[in-house]
Motif scaffolding. Structure first.
Motif, PDB file in Angstrom:
ATOM      1  N   ALA A 193       0.829  -1.195   0.000  1.00 42.31           N
ATOM      2  CA  ALA A 193       0.000   0.000   0.000  1.00 42.31           C
ATOM      3  C   ALA A 193       0.871   1.256   0.000  1.00 42.31           C
ATOM      4  N   GLU A 194       2.010   1.182   0.661  1.00 42.09           N
ATOM      5  CA  GLU A 194       2.919   2.328   0.696  1.00 42.09           C
ATOM      6  C   GLU A 194       3.459   2.644  -0.699  1.00 42.09           C
ATOM      7  N   THR A 195       3.866   1.614  -1.429  1.00 40.41           N
ATOM      8  CA  THR A 195       4.377   1.822  -2.786  1.00 40.41           C
ATOM      9  C   THR A 195       3.305   2.432  -3.680  1.00 40.41           C
ATOM     10  N   ALA A 196       2.076   1.975  -3.520  1.00 36.49           N
ATOM     11  CA  ALA A 196       0.982   2.518  -4.315  1.00 36.49           C
ATOM     12  C   ALA A 196       0.722   3.979  -3.979  1.00 36.49           C
ATOM     13  N   THR A 197       0.807   4.316  -2.706  1.00 37.24           N
ATOM     14  CA  THR A 197       0.381   5.635  -2.234  1.00 37.24           C
ATOM     15  C   THR A 197       1.420   6.725  -2.437  1.00 37.24           C
ATOM     16  N   ARG A 198       2.694   6.427  -2.185  1.00 40.52           N
ATOM     17  CA  ARG A 198       3.722   7.478  -2.252  1.00 40.52           C
ATOM     18  C   ARG A 198       3.797   8.076  -3.659  1.00 40.52           C
ATOM     19  N   GLY A 199       3.663   9.376  -3.726  1.00 41.74           N
ATOM     20  CA  GLY A 199       3.747  10.086  -4.984  1.00 41.74           C
ATOM     21  C   GLY A 199       2.469  10.100  -5.796  1.00 41.74           C
ATOM     22  N   ALA A 200       1.414   9.429  -5.326  1.00 44.03           N
ATOM     23  CA  ALA A 200       0.158   9.395  -6.070  1.00 44.03           C
ATOM     24  C   ALA A 200      -0.597  10.713  -5.929  1.00 44.03           C
ATOM     25  N   ASP A 201      -1.261  11.103  -7.003  1.00 47.04           N
ATOM     26  CA  ASP A 201      -2.052  12.338  -7.002  1.00 47.04           C
ATOM     27  C   ASP A 201      -3.460  12.112  -6.486  1.00 47.04           C
ATOM     28  N   VAL A 202      -4.036  10.964  -6.826  1.00 47.99           N
ATOM     29  CA  VAL A 202      -5.361  10.574  -6.342  1.00 47.99           C
ATOM     30  C   VAL A 202      -5.226   9.188  -5.723  1.00 47.99           C
ATOM     31  N   VAL A 219       1.362  10.204   2.142  1.00 45.81           N
ATOM     32  CA  VAL A 219       0.522  11.032   1.270  1.00 45.81           C
ATOM     33  C   VAL A 219       1.206  12.367   0.997  1.00 45.81           C
ATOM     34  N   LYS A 220       1.445  12.643  -0.264  1.00 41.02           N
ATOM     35  CA  LYS A 220       2.190  13.850  -0.633  1.00 41.02           C
ATOM     36  C   LYS A 220       1.296  15.089  -0.596  1.00 41.02           C
ATOM     37  N   PRO A 221       1.898  16.279  -0.455  1.00 37.33           N
ATOM     38  CA  PRO A 221       1.118  17.519  -0.547  1.00 37.33           C
ATOM     39  C   PRO A 221       0.397  17.595  -1.892  1.00 37.33           C
ATOM     40  N   GLY A 222      -0.837  18.060  -1.864  1.00 42.53           N
ATOM     41  CA  GLY A 222      -1.612  18.220  -3.080  1.00 42.53           C
ATOM     42  C   GLY A 222      -2.409  17.001  -3.494  1.00 42.53           C
ATOM     43  N   ALA A 223      -2.255  15.893  -2.767  1.00 44.81           N
ATOM     44  CA  ALA A 223      -2.982  14.678  -3.126  1.00 44.81           C
ATOM     45  C   ALA A 223      -4.455  14.790  -2.755  1.00 44.81           C
ATOM     46  N   CYS A 224      -5.263  14.000  -3.439  1.00 40.12           N
ATOM     47  CA  CYS A 224      -6.688  13.866  -3.119  1.00 40.12           C
ATOM     48  C   CYS A 224      -6.948  12.429  -2.719  1.00 40.12           C
ATOM     49  N   VAL A 225      -7.483  12.233  -1.519  1.00 38.27           N
ATOM     50  CA  VAL A 225      -7.786  10.902  -1.007  1.00 38.27           C
ATOM     51  C   VAL A 225      -9.299  10.700  -1.037  1.00 38.27           C
ATOM     52  N   ARG A 293      -8.302  24.578  -1.910  1.00 36.59           N
ATOM     53  CA  ARG A 293      -7.965  26.006  -1.832  1.00 36.59           C
ATOM     54  C   ARG A 293      -6.628  26.343  -2.457  1.00 36.59           C
ATOM     55  N   ASP A 294      -5.726  25.373  -2.552  1.00 35.06           N
ATOM     56  CA  ASP A 294      -4.443  25.621  -3.210  1.00 35.06           C
ATOM     57  C   ASP A 294      -3.858  24.300  -3.671  1.00 35.06           C
ATOM     58  N   ALA A 295      -2.824  24.380  -4.498  1.00 37.73           N
ATOM     59  CA  ALA A 295      -2.260  23.189  -5.136  1.00 37.73           C
ATOM     60  C   ALA A 295      -1.592  22.247  -4.146  1.00 37.73           C
ATOM     61  N   GLY A 296      -1.127  22.759  -3.014  1.00 32.59           N
ATOM     62  CA  GLY A 296      -0.425  21.923  -2.052  1.00 32.59           C
ATOM     63  C   GLY A 296      -1.313  21.311  -0.983  1.00 32.59           C
ATOM     64  N   GLU A 297      -2.579  21.669  -0.961  1.00 30.22           N
ATOM     65  CA  GLU A 297      -3.483  21.172   0.075  1.00 30.22           C
ATOM     66  C   GLU A 297      -3.879  19.718  -0.183  1.00 30.22           C
ATOM     67  N   ILE A 298      -3.878  18.911   0.867  1.00 32.42           N
ATOM     68  CA  ILE A 298      -4.404  17.550   0.784  1.00 32.42           C
ATOM     69  C   ILE A 298      -5.904  17.606   1.009  1.00 32.42           C
ATOM     70  N   THR A 299      -6.652  17.006   0.108  1.00 27.39           N
ATOM     71  CA  THR A 299      -8.102  16.938   0.263  1.00 27.39           C
ATOM     72  C   THR A 299      -8.521  15.497   0.486  1.00 27.39           C
ATOM     73  N   ILE A 300      -9.545  15.321   1.315  1.00 25.09           N
ATOM     74  CA  ILE A 300     -10.136  13.998   1.554  1.00 25.09           C
ATOM     75  C   ILE A 300     -11.623  14.084   1.260  1.00 25.09           C
ATOM     76  N   PHE A 301     -12.120  13.127   0.503  1.00 24.42           N
ATOM     77  CA  PHE A 301     -13.563  12.950   0.379  1.00 24.42           C
ATOM     78  C   PHE A 301     -13.936  11.660   1.077  1.00 24.42           C
ATOM     79  N   LYS A 302     -14.742  11.773   2.125  1.00 25.18           N
ATOM     80  CA  LYS A 302     -15.232  10.598   2.849  1.00 25.18           C
ATOM     81  C   LYS A 302     -16.622  10.262   2.335  1.00 25.18           C
ATOM     82  N   SER A 303     -16.715   9.139   1.641  1.00 22.16           N
ATOM     83  CA  SER A 303     -17.971   8.707   1.032  1.00 22.16           C
ATOM     84  C   SER A 303     -18.640   7.653   1.900  1.00 22.16           C
ATOM     85  N   LEU A 304     -19.907   7.886   2.229  1.00 22.09           N
ATOM     86  CA  LEU A 304     -20.673   6.904   2.979  1.00 22.09           C
ATOM     87  C   LEU A 304     -21.806   6.318   2.139  1.00 22.09           C
TER      88      LEU A 304
END
Length: 331
Positions: A193-202, A219-225, A293-304
């Motif tokens: 999971a670490e290999t998949a996640t590091r450097g990923a944009d989404v 999780v890198k800056p600017g990623a969307c989870v 709000r900016d390119a470096g922000e990490i965003t999370i969408f929690k879907s239920l």
């Protein structure tokens, strides 16, 4: 008498099985329908309670009614989740959707809801990626390799152009099957999971894990989870430190505060308060400035998952199917 029978049959409810539903809706159309339904929900144009859940041995059973005034559409989904079902030759998630005439309450259709649940979930995640992921997002990480991994790959590829897709899950066999079935995409299996996640944009989390599957430091800056699993208050899919530092968007504030362990437990532990839920996705659709709000922000969408999503998707399938049947009858 024969004429009366014909008239009665024309007004009988219809049954749409999974094959019928698949034929009636496209992922692109479903994404647009979900975007509209989410905006209506957050604008207060939808009447629905937080789902009612009971827990029989080995799983849970939920009822999800909704009325969508803007369409209009009305109905309810009955959904079960039993994680031992694969050993019985059954999907873990099974569902039935009842669609009603919003003006009279008359039964219009009964639809198999398994595929609708799968597809509308991915379509909602695509709406989230459209508004929360950077426009230059090119690397997609998928943690999980089941049906939601497949539907998310299809849906997310319609809103972002990925040049690399990494997939990991605990089952190497499932990952290999997923890669083999996804040859039209640049998908490869990775060792962790670490290999998949590091450097990923989404980063898409589509797991049945009750404990975190990714670490904050990966999780890198600017990623969307996008977190789709962990839909009970005693389950978590994300490192709580990640949830605390990211901009958190949810599908329903009321549902997240009741059902999401990533949210509920974070609040109970004092990591953040209810105000950390920055917005509902439907609010972001109506006002994109509430999202990233900016390119470096990490965003999370929690879907239920919301009842309005199921009812809107079922209404779309019903309308498309009846139009097709009328066309066939005329032809």
């Amino acid at each position: 008498m024969p004429a009366a029978r014909v008239k009665l049959n024309l007004h009988m409810p219809i049954w749409l099985n999974e094959t019928d539903v698949r034929a009636a809706v496209s992922m692109a159309g479903l994404i647009e329908t979900m975007e509209s339904a989410l905006a209506s929900f957050s604008a207060g144009a939808v009447k629905q309670p937080v789902r009612t859940v009971i827990e029989p041995p080995g799983g849970f059973f939920a009822s999800m009614p909704a009325y969508l005034g803007s369409t209009p559409a009305m109905g309810a989904k009955l959904v079960t989740v039993f994680h031992d079902n694969p050993s019985r030759g059954l999907p873990t998630h099974l569902a039935t959707i009842v669609l009603l005439d919003p003006a009279t309450g008359k039964l219009l259709a009964i639809l198999d809801g398994r595929f609708i649940t799968e597809a509308r979930t991915a379509a909602v995640s695509a709406v989230a990626a459209r508004y929360l992921a950077r426009e230059d997002a090119a690397v997609l990480a998928i943690i999980g390799s089941g049906v939601q991994a497949r539907s998310h790959l299809d849906a997310l590829s319609l809103v972002r152009k990925f040049t690399e897709v990494r997939c990991w899950s605990p089952s190497a066999t499932h990952v290999a099957n997923f890669v083999a079935e996804s040859r039209k995409y640049p998908v490869r299996a990775v060792e962790s999971a670490e290999t998949a996640t590091r450097g990923a944009d989404v980063i898409v989390l589509v797991t049945a894990s009750p404990t975190p599957v990714i670490d904050d430091s990966w999780v890198k800056p600017g990623a969307c989870v996008i977190s789709v699993g962990a839909c009970r208050p005693n389950q978590r899919e994300m490192d709580p430190a990640l949830v605390a530092r990211a901009r958190l968007i949810v599908d329903s504030r009321a549902a997240a505060l009741k059902e999401s362990g990533d949210v509920v437990q974070g609040i109970l532990e004092g990591r953040f308060g209810e105000g950390h839920l920055a917005a509902e996705l439907g609010q972001v659709v109506s006002d994109p400035q509430l999202g990233r709000r900016d390119a470096g922000e990490i965003t999370i969408f929690k879907s239920l998952g919301l009842a309005v999503e199921d009812v809107a998707a079922a209404d779309l399938a019903y309308r498309r199917a009846t139009e097709s049947r009328k066309g066939a009858a005329i032809g």
